[in-house]
Design an enzyme around this catalytic site. Structure first.
Site, PDB file in Angstrom:
ATOM      1  N   SER A 195     -42.509  38.944   6.052  1.00 58.35           N
ATOM      2  CA  SER A 195     -43.627  38.226   6.650  1.00 58.35           C
ATOM      3  C   SER A 195     -43.384  36.716   6.576  1.00 58.35           C
ATOM      4  CB  SER A 195     -44.937  38.638   5.968  1.00 58.35           C
ATOM      5  OG  SER A 195     -46.053  38.154   6.679  1.00 58.35           O
ATOM      6  N   ASP A 255     -47.412  45.554  15.274  1.00 56.17           N
ATOM      7  CA  ASP A 255     -47.544  44.269  14.590  1.00 56.17           C
ATOM      8  C   ASP A 255     -47.860  43.172  15.604  1.00 56.17           C
ATOM      9  OD1 ASP A 255     -47.412  42.155  12.846  1.00 56.17           O
ATOM     10  OD2 ASP A 255     -45.326  42.476  12.258  1.00 56.17           O
ATOM     11  N   HIS A 262     -48.056  45.755  10.077  1.00 57.72           N
ATOM     12  CA  HIS A 262     -47.730  44.615   9.221  1.00 57.72           C
ATOM     13  C   HIS A 262     -48.090  44.891   7.755  1.00 57.72           C
ATOM     14  CE1 HIS A 262     -46.477  40.377   9.197  1.00 57.72           C
ATOM     15  NE2 HIS A 262     -47.199  40.315   8.089  1.00 57.72           N
TER      16      HIS A 262
END
Length: 407
Positions: A193, A347, A377
């Site tokens: 991320s 995502d 995610h």
């Protein structure tokens, strides 16, 4: 007196019950679970828990008890069970930066591979503890020495604290490889991320350094690669899919970059992108660069919204390459080491990964792409959660391990 105490307790209980029921109705019962994600009830429960935590965090923040990120991290770290099976773990400091060293206990006849790891969490949540088991698994299964960096984040620190910590910790690590028994020709930089963004920025920043070993490869697990263009197919089509929704994403960006929330709509519609900037970046950000199968139902907007100069002046730092490395110049991209890219179908930032993949390939950088059709995610952190694990979680960690072992 007892009556007053009883009344206060009853009021608190009703408040707690009311908040919990509101979150249950607003999130658990109304969320649309993507069709390819298995275990929809499990997904709903996790979504409910996530929003219940953030809701109570915001309430405590309004009461000046603690900030939402502090409350979230407290619960996240408290519920994290740390396992060190087969791995020696030690907390260290590289200068003022806390790091955690993971080294396999088994003896090795030669220097090991090294991994620099940056955790995710949108610069708001996530910690050395929340990603402890993932780092243990990666170090053990790849037989590598791994260092996880505990960079500074919100609520007390804003940009560029995170990247300064990651860059300084990386330089310290790369200058100390011999002390940790690491082969200087096999150092991998890995991030998840926003940690993936940190990995890209660190790699780009260190390209010109001749006093430290070169990075062998980048392992980027659904990295956040830009913070100013939100009109791609995945940004529009997956804006309400947990656990990185449009609202949570823009909240993280605005808080981390110290941008007033009044500019949120201008950012989301593209009104903060100047005509000259769009002329430069369109060739890299255009949806035409994304494979057709990812934009079959996409309704493109009429390019960015009318330019708002005031919004541009307040948000233009979001286009800097230490925040949006996706738009670094070709001459920088061309020098980067090979990359392993993980993208997730459900995502919101999926397309940024696809655009970065194309940018690397266009400049001749070898890319191994791992796309997960049922991924969402943050799912990698569930790989060891047993009852709350998903097939995509193990899929990703096993793919990452396989790639690193082949280097």
């Amino acid at each position: 007196m007892l009556y007053l105490v009883g009344f206060l307790l009853a009021t608190v209980c009703l408040l707690v019950l009311g908040v919990n029921v509101w979150v249950l109705i607003d999130h658990f019962l109304t969320i649309d679970v993507p069709p390819s994600i298995p275990h929809p009830v499990k997904f709903r429960i996790l979504h409910f828990c996530f929003h219940l935590t953030t809701t109570w965090g915001h309430i405590l923040e309004k009461m000046n008890i603690c900030s939402m990120p502090q409350f979230f991290c407290f619960l996240q770290d408290s519920l994290s069970s740390k396992e060190n099976h087969g791995v020696f773990v030690k907390d260290l400091r590289f200068g003022t930066i806390p790091v955690r060293l993971f080294r396999p206990k088994a003896a090795s006849s030669k220097p090991r591979r090294g991994i620099l790891f940056f955790h995710g969490g949108g610069a708001m949540i996530g910690s050395l503890d929340s990603h402890h088991n993932l780092c243990t698994f990666l170090a053990r299964e790849t037989d590598s020495v791994l260092v996880s960096v505990g960079y500074r984040k919100l609520p007390y620190y804003h940009h560029p604290s995170l990247y300064h910590d990651c860059i300084n910790a990386s330089i310290h690590f790369l200058k100390s490889l011999k002390a940790y028994g690491i082969d200087p020709s096999r150092v991998v930089i890995c991030g998840e991320s926003i940690g993936g963004a940190a990995a890209v920025v660190v790699t780009q920043t260190l390209l010109s350094r001749t006093d430290i070993p070169k990075i062998r490869a980048q392992v980027l697990i659904y990295p956040i690669l830009q913070a100013f263009y939100f009109q791609s197919p995945s940004h529009l089509m997956h804006k309400n899919i947990p656990f990185l929704t449009k609202d949570f994403m823009i909240t993280c960006i605005c808080k981390y970059l110290a941008i007033d929330f009044s500019w949120k709509d201008a950012m989301l519609t593209g009104a903060c992108i100047s005509p000259s900037a769009w002329k430069k970046y369109e060739k890299w950000l255009s949806p035409d660069n994304i494979p057709k199968r990812f934009r079959t139902t996409y309704q493109p907007p009429e390019s960015p919204a009318p330019f708002n100069e005031a919004a541009y002046l307040e948000t233009k730092h979001a286009m800097n390459i230490d925040i949006s490395p996706l738009v670094a110049d070709d001459k920088i991209i061309a020098q980067l080491p090979e990359a392993f890219l993980v993208s997730l179908h459900w995502d919101i930032i999926r397309d940024d990964v696809l655009l970065y993949k194309k940018r690397l390939e266009d400049q001749g950088v070898p890319v191994t792409w791992h796309h997960v059709e049922d991924g969402f995610h943050g799912c990698i952190l569930l790989f060891d959660k047993k009852l709350f694990s998903f097939p995509c979680s193990l899929n990703i960690v096993n793919a990452v391990v396989s790639y690193i072992k082949d280097l």
